[in-house]
Write an enzyme that holds these catalytic residues in place. Structure first.
Site, PDB file in Angstrom:
ATOM      1  N   HIS A 120      38.477  25.854  55.418  1.00 36.37           N
ATOM      2  CA  HIS A 120      39.640  25.999  54.546  1.00 36.37           C
ATOM      3  C   HIS A 120      40.230  27.389  54.756  1.00 36.37           C
ATOM      4  CE1 HIS A 120      42.287  26.318  51.235  1.00 36.37           C
ATOM      5  NE2 HIS A 120      41.497  27.095  50.515  1.00 36.37           N
ATOM      6  N   ASN A 158      47.750  29.557  52.581  1.00 39.23           N
ATOM      7  CA  ASN A 158      46.712  28.689  52.029  1.00 39.23           C
ATOM      8  C   ASN A 158      47.388  27.408  51.520  1.00 39.23           C
ATOM      9  OD1 ASN A 158      44.876  27.423  50.318  1.00 39.23           O
ATOM     10  ND2 ASN A 158      44.145  29.328  49.400  1.00 39.23           N
ATOM     11  N   CYS A 176      41.010  22.552  46.886  1.00 38.10           N
ATOM     12  CA  CYS A 176      40.944  22.913  48.317  1.00 38.10           C
ATOM     13  C   CYS A 176      39.845  22.145  49.059  1.00 38.10           C
ATOM     14  CB  CYS A 176      40.739  24.406  48.479  1.00 38.10           C
ATOM     15  SG  CYS A 176      41.955  25.369  47.568  1.00 38.10           S
TER      16      CYS A 176
HETATM   17  N1  ACO Z   1      51.798  42.959  46.945  1.00 36.48           N
HETATM   18  C1  ACO Z   1      51.548  44.259  46.653  1.00 36.48           C
HETATM   19  N2  ACO Z   1      50.622  44.637  45.764  1.00 36.48           N
HETATM   20  C2  ACO Z   1      49.921  43.667  45.144  1.00 36.48           C
HETATM   21  C3  ACO Z   1      50.134  42.291  45.408  1.00 36.48           C
HETATM   22  C4  ACO Z   1      51.136  41.967  46.347  1.00 36.48           C
HETATM   23  N3  ACO Z   1      51.422  40.695  46.663  1.00 36.48           N
HETATM   24  N4  ACO Z   1      49.320  41.583  44.641  1.00 36.48           N
HETATM   25  C5  ACO Z   1      48.575  42.449  43.934  1.00 36.48           C
HETATM   26  N5  ACO Z   1      48.956  43.715  44.228  1.00 36.48           N
HETATM   27  C6  ACO Z   1      48.418  44.959  43.716  1.00 36.48           C
HETATM   28  C7  ACO Z   1      47.790  44.809  42.340  1.00 36.48           C
HETATM   29  O1  ACO Z   1      48.783  44.923  41.336  1.00 36.48           O
HETATM   30  C8  ACO Z   1      46.831  45.945  42.307  1.00 36.48           C
HETATM   31  O2  ACO Z   1      47.534  47.108  42.028  1.00 36.48           O
HETATM   32  P1  ACO Z   1      46.876  48.265  41.097  1.00 36.48           P
HETATM   33  O3  ACO Z   1      45.652  48.723  41.826  1.00 36.48           O
HETATM   34  O4  ACO Z   1      47.959  49.312  41.034  1.00 36.48           O
HETATM   35  O5  ACO Z   1      46.561  47.608  39.807  1.00 36.48           O
HETATM   36  C9  ACO Z   1      46.358  46.043  43.748  1.00 36.48           C
HETATM   37  O6  ACO Z   1      47.336  45.378  44.549  1.00 36.48           O
HETATM   38  C10 ACO Z   1      44.994  45.399  43.970  1.00 36.48           C
HETATM   39  O7  ACO Z   1      45.025  44.120  43.362  1.00 36.48           O
HETATM   40  P2  ACO Z   1      43.768  43.171  43.397  1.00 36.48           P
HETATM   41  O8  ACO Z   1      44.079  41.889  42.706  1.00 36.48           O
HETATM   42  O9  ACO Z   1      42.565  43.972  42.946  1.00 36.48           O
HETATM   43  O10 ACO Z   1      43.690  42.902  44.941  1.00 36.48           O
HETATM   44  P3  ACO Z   1      42.440  42.539  45.812  1.00 36.48           P
HETATM   45  O11 ACO Z   1      42.105  43.672  46.682  1.00 36.48           O
HETATM   46  O12 ACO Z   1      41.358  41.887  45.004  1.00 36.48           O
HETATM   47  O13 ACO Z   1      43.069  41.420  46.732  1.00 36.48           O
HETATM   48  C11 ACO Z   1      43.122  39.026  46.996  1.00 36.48           C
HETATM   49  C12 ACO Z   1      43.597  40.230  46.168  1.00 36.48           C
HETATM   50  C13 ACO Z   1      43.660  39.148  48.389  1.00 36.48           C
HETATM   51  C14 ACO Z   1      43.627  37.746  46.338  1.00 36.48           C
HETATM   52  C15 ACO Z   1      41.560  39.067  46.984  1.00 36.48           C
HETATM   53  O14 ACO Z   1      41.056  39.103  45.686  1.00 36.48           O
HETATM   54  C16 ACO Z   1      40.972  37.918  47.695  1.00 36.48           C
HETATM   55  O15 ACO Z   1      40.917  37.897  48.895  1.00 36.48           O
HETATM   56  N6  ACO Z   1      40.463  36.907  46.947  1.00 36.48           N
HETATM   57  C17 ACO Z   1      39.956  35.707  47.514  1.00 36.48           C
HETATM   58  C18 ACO Z   1      40.572  34.595  46.773  1.00 36.48           C
HETATM   59  C19 ACO Z   1      41.574  33.832  47.586  1.00 36.48           C
HETATM   60  O16 ACO Z   1      41.748  33.961  48.760  1.00 36.48           O
HETATM   61  N7  ACO Z   1      42.217  32.948  46.873  1.00 36.48           N
HETATM   62  C20 ACO Z   1      43.099  32.040  47.480  1.00 36.48           C
HETATM   63  C21 ACO Z   1      43.160  30.810  46.708  1.00 36.48           C
HETATM   64  S1  ACO Z   1      41.613  30.193  46.267  1.00 36.48           S
HETATM   65  C22 ACO Z   1      41.063  29.236  47.464  1.00 36.48           C
HETATM   66  O17 ACO Z   1      41.777  28.727  48.241  1.00 36.48           O
HETATM   67  C23 ACO Z   1      39.595  29.055  47.539  1.00 36.48           C
END
Ligand code: ACO
Length: 321
Positions: free
Chosen positions: A248, A278, A111
């Site tokens: 980004h 993204n 990225c």
């Molecule tokens: N739809 C519905 N539910 C979902 C989805 C989905 N697409 N994906 C995950 N879940 C569920 C999981 O199974 C979990 O369920 P559970 O509690 O019953 O086990 C619940 O949602 C929470 O999952 P987490 O992975 O803990 O979700 P989190 O709140 O951490 O959010 C996210 C995930 C949005 C990716 C977050 O971690 C984040 O913002 N990370 C930043 C990283 C990022 O943006 N990466 C992008 C690429 S990297 C880059 O470009 C730098």
């Protein structure tokens, strides 16, 4: 001698896929995706290729800059999803646009790819060997997604963005910072080729993107504001002097957290992730092109850019537009 962005262009594939469309093929919802990420839709490639979208974006950037392919000395494409191992995407772009005498190669900084390409071009333009460069961030991320893993595949999209940069005595790029933390690299990975020779049995399994979302989030919200702060200071400015922060586009919560840490209004952080998702290396140049074409960027404005992601890598720059 400085380096100035003199034109921008972008290209998104024709097919738009909304969160509701995804909810029809996997257990997810518009509510989950949009509240956690800010993403509402993304463009996914059908016939489009990384090189084809790059060439389209490059053509628009050259037109915007008022240069022709014959003016281009250097083409650098930041990508993790080139169509081939070789030839590089940049070589295909050179052929597609007819930039006959340009030197062309790809870099992989995930990225941060466009930002690293900008810094490489800047360094080379300083030497006087080259005068005009085409830098591109382009991805077809949909081909390295595990479409059964709802926690990652909903985040990403496909597209390309390009900028023409030129050596300019009046400056343009005022300061930059970049870095790498390979020790933490596995929090965002896409393993690919294994050893494959008469001594080793190789799994033919396709490999996809794996992400520890919470670790990536922690990395982004600490490293990005620190890098931006450093670069703004190196440019002899204060954070309050920056008109726009073009970052980004990973997640709206990361943008909000960076704004909060820098004590800057979120209004200074333009957003394209709502309609693009993204797009890794393509995020920053696509956003910059949208800002340019919307007339947001006026001569003399101070614009901070930042890329961050796989590697782990990060890079920021402060430009005078
Ligand atoms: N739809 C519905 N539910 C979902 C989805 C989905 N697409 N994906 C995950 N879940 C569920 C999981 O199974 C979990 O369920 P559970 O509690 O019953 O086990 C619940 O949602 C929470 O999952 P987490 O992975 O803990 O979700 P989190 O709140 O951490 O959010 C996210 C995930 C949005 C990716 C977050 O971690 C984040 O913002 N990370 C930043 C990283 C990022 O943006 N990466 C992008 C690429 S990297 C880059 O470009 C730098």
């Amino acid at each position: 001698m400085g380096t100035r962005i003199i034109g921008t262009g972008s290209c998104l594939p024709g097919t738009v896929v909304t969160n509701d469309d995804l909810a029809k093929i996997m257990d997810t919802s518009d509510e989950w995706i949009s509240t956690r990420t800010g993403i509402r839709e993304r463009h996914l490639a059908k016939e489009e290729t990384t090189a084809g979208m790059s060439a389209e974006a490059a053509g628009r950037a050259m037109e915007n800059a008022g240069v022709t392919a014959q003016d281009i000395d250097l083409i650098i494409v930041g990508t993790v999803t080139a169509d081939n191992v070789t030839p590089a995407c940049a070589c295909e772009v050179q052929a597609l646009i007819g930039a006959d005498h340009a030197v062309a190669f790809d870099i992989n900084a995930a990225c941060s790819g466009f930002m690293f390409a900008l810094h490489i071009a800047h360094a080379w333009l300083q030497t006087g060997v080259y005068r005009t460069a085409l830098i591109i961030g382009a991805e077809t991320l949909s081909k390295i997604m595990d479409w059964s893993d709802r926690s990652t595949c909903v985040l990403f999209g496909d597209g390309a963005g390009a900028a023409v940069v030129r050596a300019d005595e009046r400056g343009g790029l005022l300061a930059f910072d970049q870095g790498t933390d390979g020790v933490r690299g596995r929090v965002l990975s896409c393993p690919n080729r294994s050893n494959n020779n008469p001594l080793v049995r190789t799994s033919k399994e396709l490999q996809y993107v794996h992400m520890d979302g919470q670790e990536v989030y922690k990395f982004a919200v600490t490293q990005v504001p620190a890098s931006l702060q450093k670069t703004v200071e190196a440019a002899g400015l204060n954070v309050g002097d920056i008109d726009y922060f073009a970052l980004h586009q990973a997640n709206i919560r990361i943008l909000q957290a960076v704004a909060k840490r820098l004590k800057v209004s979120e209004e200074k952080f333009p957003v394209s992730l709502d309609h693009c998702g993204n797009i890794s290396a393509a995020s920053v140049p696509i956003l910059l092109d949208e800002m340019n074409r919307q007339g947001l960027l006026k001569p003399g404005m101070k614009v901070a850019l930042a890329g961050f992601g796989g590697g782990l890598t990060w890079a920021s720059a402060v430009l005078e537009w």
